[in-house]
Design a protein around this motif. Structure first.
Motif, mmCIF file in Angstrom:
data_model
loop_
_atom_site.group_PDB
_atom_site.id
_atom_site.type_symbol
_atom_site.label_atom_id
_atom_site.label_comp_id
_atom_site.label_asym_id
_atom_site.label_seq_id
_atom_site.Cartn_x
_atom_site.Cartn_y
_atom_site.Cartn_z
ATOM 1 N N PRO A 20 1.004 -9.998 123.716
ATOM 2 C CA PRO A 20 1.484 -9.667 122.366
ATOM 3 C C PRO A 20 1.205 -8.196 122.020
ATOM 4 C CG PRO A 20 0.118 -11.659 122.357
ATOM 5 C CD PRO A 20 -0.009 -11.057 123.718
ATOM 6 N N ASP A 21 2.076 -7.628 121.201
ATOM 7 C CA ASP A 21 1.908 -6.221 120.768
ATOM 8 C C ASP A 21 0.535 -6.004 120.138
ATOM 9 O OD1 ASP A 21 4.398 -5.682 121.627
ATOM 10 O OD2 ASP A 21 5.350 -5.716 119.637
ATOM 11 N N LYS A 22 0.078 -7.059 119.419
ATOM 12 C CA LYS A 22 -1.216 -6.979 118.737
ATOM 13 C C LYS A 22 -2.339 -6.667 119.735
ATOM 14 C CE LYS A 22 -2.988 -10.687 116.685
ATOM 15 N NZ LYS A 22 -2.927 -11.985 116.012
ATOM 16 N N THR A 23 -2.255 -7.293 120.919
ATOM 17 C CA THR A 23 -3.283 -7.074 121.946
ATOM 18 C C THR A 23 -3.181 -5.649 122.486
ATOM 19 O OG1 THR A 23 -3.180 -9.403 122.518
ATOM 20 C CG2 THR A 23 -4.203 -7.949 124.136
ATOM 21 N N VAL A 24 -1.951 -5.193 122.692
ATOM 22 C CA VAL A 24 -1.769 -3.826 123.200
ATOM 23 C C VAL A 24 -2.343 -2.826 122.196
ATOM 24 C CG1 VAL A 24 -0.080 -2.090 123.968
ATOM 25 C CG2 VAL A 24 0.285 -4.508 124.501
ATOM 26 N N SER A 25 -2.113 -3.080 120.899
ATOM 27 C CA SER A 25 -2.644 -2.170 119.870
ATOM 28 C C SER A 25 -4.167 -2.165 119.892
ATOM 29 C CB SER A 25 -2.222 -2.592 118.473
ATOM 30 O OG SER A 25 -0.865 -2.565 118.363
ATOM 31 N N LEU A 26 -4.765 -3.357 120.036
ATOM 32 C CA LEU A 26 -6.237 -3.415 120.101
ATOM 33 C C LEU A 26 -6.750 -2.511 121.210
ATOM 34 C CD1 LEU A 26 -7.444 -7.152 119.881
ATOM 35 C CD2 LEU A 26 -7.528 -5.381 118.149
ATOM 36 N N VAL A 27 -6.076 -2.608 122.359
ATOM 37 C CA VAL A 27 -6.519 -1.850 123.539
ATOM 38 C C VAL A 27 -6.318 -0.347 123.333
ATOM 39 C CG1 VAL A 27 -5.980 -1.435 125.987
ATOM 40 C CG2 VAL A 27 -6.245 -3.779 125.130
ATOM 41 N N THR A 28 -5.165 0.035 122.797
ATOM 42 C CA THR A 28 -4.919 1.481 122.636
ATOM 43 C C THR A 28 -5.829 2.087 121.563
ATOM 44 O OG1 THR A 28 -2.994 0.878 121.326
ATOM 45 C CG2 THR A 28 -2.555 1.672 123.511
ATOM 46 N N ASN A 29 -6.181 1.259 120.550
ATOM 47 C CA ASN A 29 -7.033 1.797 119.479
ATOM 48 C C ASN A 29 -8.522 1.746 119.789
ATOM 49 O OD1 ASN A 29 -4.873 2.422 117.842
ATOM 50 N ND2 ASN A 29 -4.758 0.342 117.033
ATOM 51 N N ALA A 30 -8.900 0.939 120.791
ATOM 52 C CA ALA A 30 -10.329 0.789 121.111
ATOM 53 C C ALA A 30 -10.821 1.999 121.906
ATOM 54 C CB ALA A 30 -10.540 -0.481 121.912
ATOM 55 N N ASP A 31 -12.148 2.144 121.964
ATOM 56 C CA ASP A 31 -12.720 3.227 122.778
ATOM 57 C C ASP A 31 -12.726 2.859 124.256
ATOM 58 O OD1 ASP A 31 -13.679 5.263 120.776
ATOM 59 O OD2 ASP A 31 -14.505 3.413 119.945
ATOM 60 N N ALA A 32 -12.756 1.552 124.535
ATOM 61 C CA ALA A 32 -12.680 1.065 125.914
ATOM 62 C C ALA A 32 -12.408 -0.429 125.855
ATOM 63 C CB ALA A 32 -13.983 1.319 126.664
ATOM 64 N N THR A 33 -11.932 -0.988 126.972
ATOM 65 C CA THR A 33 -11.587 -2.413 127.010
ATOM 66 C C THR A 33 -12.284 -3.102 128.166
ATOM 67 O OG1 THR A 33 -9.415 -2.058 125.996
ATOM 68 C CG2 THR A 33 -9.635 -4.016 127.364
ATOM 69 N N LEU A 34 -12.724 -4.339 127.902
ATOM 70 C CA LEU A 34 -13.223 -5.196 128.968
ATOM 71 C C LEU A 34 -12.226 -6.333 129.111
ATOM 72 C CD1 LEU A 34 -15.566 -5.694 130.951
ATOM 73 C CD2 LEU A 34 -16.656 -7.079 129.176
ATOM 74 N N PHE A 35 -11.665 -6.454 130.306
ATOM 75 C CA PHE A 35 -10.614 -7.450 130.566
ATOM 76 C C PHE A 35 -11.119 -8.433 131.612
ATOM 77 C CE2 PHE A 35 -6.928 -8.718 133.186
ATOM 78 C CZ PHE A 35 -6.134 -9.313 132.218
ATOM 79 N N GLY A 36 -10.656 -9.701 131.519
ATOM 80 C CA GLY A 36 -11.067 -10.705 132.501
ATOM 81 C C GLY A 36 -10.075 -10.839 133.630
ATOM 82 N N ALA A 37 -9.098 -11.702 133.462
ATOM 83 C CA ALA A 37 -8.093 -11.918 134.510
ATOM 84 C C ALA A 37 -6.901 -12.618 133.880
ATOM 85 C CB ALA A 37 -8.678 -12.795 135.613
ATOM 86 N N ALA A 38 -5.734 -12.457 134.516
ATOM 87 C CA ALA A 38 -4.552 -13.190 134.062
ATOM 88 C C ALA A 38 -3.973 -13.917 135.265
ATOM 89 C CB ALA A 38 -3.527 -12.246 133.455
ATOM 90 N N GLY A 39 -3.405 -15.083 135.045
ATOM 91 C CA GLY A 39 -2.914 -15.915 136.146
ATOM 92 C C GLY A 39 -1.527 -15.515 136.610
ATOM 93 N N GLU A 40 -0.568 -16.429 136.439
ATOM 94 C CA GLU A 40 0.810 -16.181 136.884
ATOM 95 C C GLU A 40 1.411 -14.964 136.199
ATOM 96 O OE1 GLU A 40 2.498 -17.971 139.184
ATOM 97 O OE2 GLU A 40 0.569 -18.972 139.503
ATOM 98 N N THR A 41 0.926 -14.676 134.988
ATOM 99 C CA THR A 41 1.499 -13.581 134.204
ATOM 100 C C THR A 41 0.802 -12.237 134.492
ATOM 101 O OG1 THR A 41 -0.022 -14.197 132.426
ATOM 102 C CG2 THR A 41 2.235 -15.036 132.253
ATOM 103 N N ALA A 42 -0.031 -12.190 135.552
ATOM 104 C CA ALA A 42 -0.840 -10.994 135.803
ATOM 105 C C ALA A 42 -0.020 -9.698 135.751
ATOM 106 C CB ALA A 42 -1.554 -11.119 137.139
ATOM 107 N N ALA A 43 1.140 -9.704 136.426
ATOM 108 C CA ALA A 43 1.926 -8.461 136.480
ATOM 109 C C ALA A 43 2.426 -8.060 135.088
ATOM 110 C CB ALA A 43 3.108 -8.622 137.428
ATOM 111 N N ASP A 44 2.638 -9.071 134.217
ATOM 112 C CA ASP A 44 3.128 -8.770 132.861
ATOM 113 C C ASP A 44 1.995 -8.405 131.916
ATOM 114 O OD1 ASP A 44 5.679 -9.519 133.685
ATOM 115 O OD2 ASP A 44 5.201 -11.636 133.326
ATOM 116 N N VAL A 45 0.774 -8.579 132.370
ATOM 117 C CA VAL A 45 -0.364 -8.311 131.495
ATOM 118 C C VAL A 45 -1.145 -7.083 131.954
ATOM 119 C CG1 VAL A 45 -2.586 -9.212 130.687
ATOM 120 C CG2 VAL A 45 -0.598 -10.717 130.772
#
Ligand code: ATP
Length: 325
Positions: free
Chosen positions: A52-77
């Motif tokens: 979701p755009d909301k998640t992208v905004s969180l990431v762009t506005n944050a000072d850094a991001t900690l991400f886990g993993a994505a399954g089938e949608t990995a390439a889209d995430v």
């Protein structure tokens, strides 16, 4: 100033190891603030969108991001998220730890993987039934940029650089990659080795101690770092950093591990070591070192999750790490 960290657990064991890493960050009492966003297969099922755009905004506005993993949608995430932080370098340290039964205990190296192009551009097509193509993009700018970053990283540590390529077959694209590297090396007045990536795969298994910093095109970096995970005791141990000029995203090298997801037994070390890289990046060098030392002590003395031969849970290991901070 309070730094804001975006937390994106994603799918599978991402939902177990990322909260474990956040507990460790929290225990340091650095005054960091956390904002959580959703992405991945579960988010696609719930909202119709994997990222979701909301998640992208969180990431762009944050000072850094900690991400886990994505399954089938990995390439889209993960590919759009890496690009949202402007990441051009993927840093993947692979080292063996005392107390862990590693195939090659002498392994201590770092892959610096080009993170924007190569075969990960997604430019694929089906020309006709049964005939498909993929476009591999290699540019002078990206090759120079990853070389600059890799040589600087090695310089700071007094390390040797090896550059992986397959320019004997992919003459134009990896020829361009090698040319970019050679130009930067000449400007910096530094020496380095080159290695054909297939031969390098074999050599890394036999003599990992002969390598320090390995600069790689995108796919080679992805594959060789998983190979190195096998040398040091598994994917549960490898952290990574996606570095951009103004932002960065940190994630374990492993994926969603569907075979153990939900069992509460995933090794949180890779995610917690990724959090340590995040702390280094934000300038909390002492805190980053404290986290690494606590992880090292826990790997040495236990408890261990089943991937390392133990029977501890994710929670047991992360509590042991937090206690040792
Ligand atoms: P994905 O498709 O999401 O990449 P995968 O199973 O292909 O999933 P990984 O998630 O990287 O790839 O897992 C590969 C193997 O390593 C699996 O057997 C998994 O259980 C194991 N593994 C990965 N990460 C961990 C971890 N943190 N703790 C324990 N085992 C792990």
């Amino acid at each position: 100033m309070t730094e804001e960290i975006a937390i994106i657990p994603g799918d599978g064991i991402g939902r177990e190891v990322v909260p474990a890493a956040v507990r460790v960050l929290d225990a340091l009492d650095l005054g960091l603030s956390f904002v959580t966003g959703e992405a991945g297969d579960g988010t696609l099922a719930e909202t119709g969108e994997a990222l979701p755009d909301k998640t992208v905004s969180l990431v762009t506005n944050a000072d850094a991001t900690l991400f886990g993993a994505a399954g089938e949608t990995a390439a889209d995430v993960i590919l759009p998220l890496r690009s949202a932080v402007g990441s051009f370098a993927n840093v993947r340290p692979a080292r063996a730890y005392p107390g862990v039964d590693a195939l090659k205990p002498e392994t201590d190296l770092v892959f610096i993987r080009e993170n924007t192009e190569g075969v990960y551009t997604g430019i694929e097509s089906e020309l006709s039934a049964g005939v498909t193509t993929l476009t591999r993009v290699v540019t002078e700018d990206a090759s120079r940029q990853i070389a600059q970053f890799g040589f600087e990283y090695a310089d700071e540590r007094g390390d040797r650089v090896t550059v992986a390529h397959k320019a004997n077959v992919m003459r134009t694209t990896d020829g361009q990659f090698l040319e970019g590297v050679a130009d930067v090396a000449e400007e910096r007045g530094v020496e380095y080795d080159t290695a054909l990536m297939d031969a390098l795969a074999m050599h890394l298994v036999m003599h990992p101690d002969e390598y320090d910093v390995v600069i790689c095109p995108n796919l080679a970096g992805d594959m060789l770092s998983d190979l190195a995970a096998g040398l040091v005791g598994g994917l549960g141990l490898l952290p990574s950093a996606n570095i951009g000029h103004d932002n960065a995203l940190f994630e374990p090298v492993h994926g969603t591990a569907p075979d153990i997801a939900g069992d509460g037994i995933a090794n949180p070390a890779a995610a917690i070591l990724s959090a340590a890289l995040l702390l280094d990046h934000l300038g909390y060098d002492d805190a980053g070192s404290r986290v690494r030392t606590a992880v090292e002590k826990t790997l040495e003395k236990g408890p261990h999750t089943p991937d390392l031969g133990g029977n501890a849970s994710t929670e047991d290991v992360s509590s042991a790490i937090t206690d040792r901070l």
